[in-house]
Design a protein around this motif. Sequence first.
Motif, short mmCIF file in Angstrom:
data_model
loop_
_atom_site.label_atom_id
_atom_site.label_comp_id
_atom_site.label_asym_id
_atom_site.label_seq_id
_atom_site.Cartn_x
_atom_site.Cartn_y
_atom_site.Cartn_z
N LEU A 7 64.02 38.09 -97.19
CA LEU A 7 64.51 36.87 -96.57
C LEU A 7 63.39 35.93 -96.13
O LEU A 7 63.53 34.71 -96.22
CB LEU A 7 65.39 37.21 -95.36
N ILE A 8 62.29 36.48 -95.66
CA ILE A 8 61.22 35.65 -95.09
C ILE A 8 60.27 35.10 -96.13
O ILE A 8 59.90 33.93 -96.08
CB ILE A 8 60.44 36.46 -94.02
N GLU A 9 59.86 35.92 -97.09
CA GLU A 9 58.80 35.52 -98.02
C GLU A 9 59.07 34.21 -98.77
O GLU A 9 58.18 33.37 -98.86
CB GLU A 9 58.53 36.65 -99.01
N ASP A 52 71.42 32.19 -89.67
CA ASP A 52 70.70 32.00 -90.92
C ASP A 52 69.22 32.24 -90.66
O ASP A 52 68.64 31.68 -89.74
CB ASP A 52 70.96 30.57 -91.40
N ALA A 53 68.57 33.07 -91.48
CA ALA A 53 67.16 33.39 -91.29
C ALA A 53 66.30 32.14 -91.39
O ALA A 53 65.32 31.98 -90.66
CB ALA A 53 66.70 34.44 -92.30
N ARG A 54 66.66 31.22 -92.27
CA ARG A 54 65.89 29.99 -92.44
C ARG A 54 65.90 29.17 -91.16
O ARG A 54 64.87 28.73 -90.67
CB ARG A 54 66.47 29.20 -93.61
N SER A 55 67.07 28.95 -90.60
CA SER A 55 67.19 28.19 -89.36
C SER A 55 66.46 28.89 -88.22
O SER A 55 65.80 28.23 -87.40
CB SER A 55 68.66 28.02 -88.97
N TRP A 56 66.58 30.20 -88.18
CA TRP A 56 65.94 30.98 -87.12
C TRP A 56 64.42 30.83 -87.19
O TRP A 56 63.76 30.59 -86.18
CB TRP A 56 66.37 32.44 -87.25
N LEU A 57 63.85 30.94 -88.40
CA LEU A 57 62.40 30.80 -88.56
C LEU A 57 61.93 29.39 -88.24
O LEU A 57 60.89 29.20 -87.60
CB LEU A 57 61.99 31.18 -89.99
N THR A 128 70.42 21.54 -93.71
CA THR A 128 71.68 20.85 -93.45
C THR A 128 71.65 20.34 -92.01
O THR A 128 70.82 20.74 -91.20
CB THR A 128 72.87 21.80 -93.62
N TYR A 129 72.60 19.47 -91.68
CA TYR A 129 72.68 18.97 -90.30
C TYR A 129 72.88 20.13 -89.33
O TYR A 129 72.30 20.16 -88.26
CB TYR A 129 73.81 17.97 -90.15
N ALA A 130 73.72 21.09 -89.73
CA ALA A 130 74.00 22.23 -88.86
C ALA A 130 72.74 23.07 -88.64
O ALA A 130 72.46 23.50 -87.52
CB ALA A 130 75.11 23.09 -89.44
#
Length: 175
Positions: A7-9, A52-57, A128-130
């Motif tokens: 998920l991170i890489e 979402d991992a993307r938003s969290w990072l 995204t906006y969210a």
Amino acid sequence: MDDMIRLIEPLIPSLRRYAWSLVRDASEADDLVQDCLERAVDRWGQRRKASDARSWLFSILHNLAISRWRRVQRRGRHLAIDGVAEAALSEPASQLDGMQHADLLRALAELSPDYRAVILLVGVEDLTYAQAAEVLGVPIGTVMSRLSRARERLAQLIAVDAAHPAQRPHLRRIK
């Protein structure tokens, strides 16, 4: 562990790009991303599974950048002259593309940090906006209004630069 790496890489290039756009220094951006990844790995178990991992990072990175800005405002920026590359002490050639790029960067720098963050997250990082709302910790409506105002202000700033070329460096032809 494999799930975390999977998920991170793929997000590391986006994180580096966003970090650079926030701090405008490659080594400081790399440090920021490294701190972000370290914090993410350390606190992977505390992550909300629905998140979402993307938003969290991006949230971690954004919050670390804000902490650094506050620290720099309190202490001032430290720059060792021996550590500065020669390229940082000179200016690139000022052809049209370089000037337009510089105008855009200058206009982005003049935006407030809130406007700059939302325009970079949505416009450059394609969140995204969210997701942007989650990263910034504000409601979606706030993201939409900030984005609208940021785009409008950015267009005004770029138009002012184009209308006043006297503020730009003059190019001279020397034979």
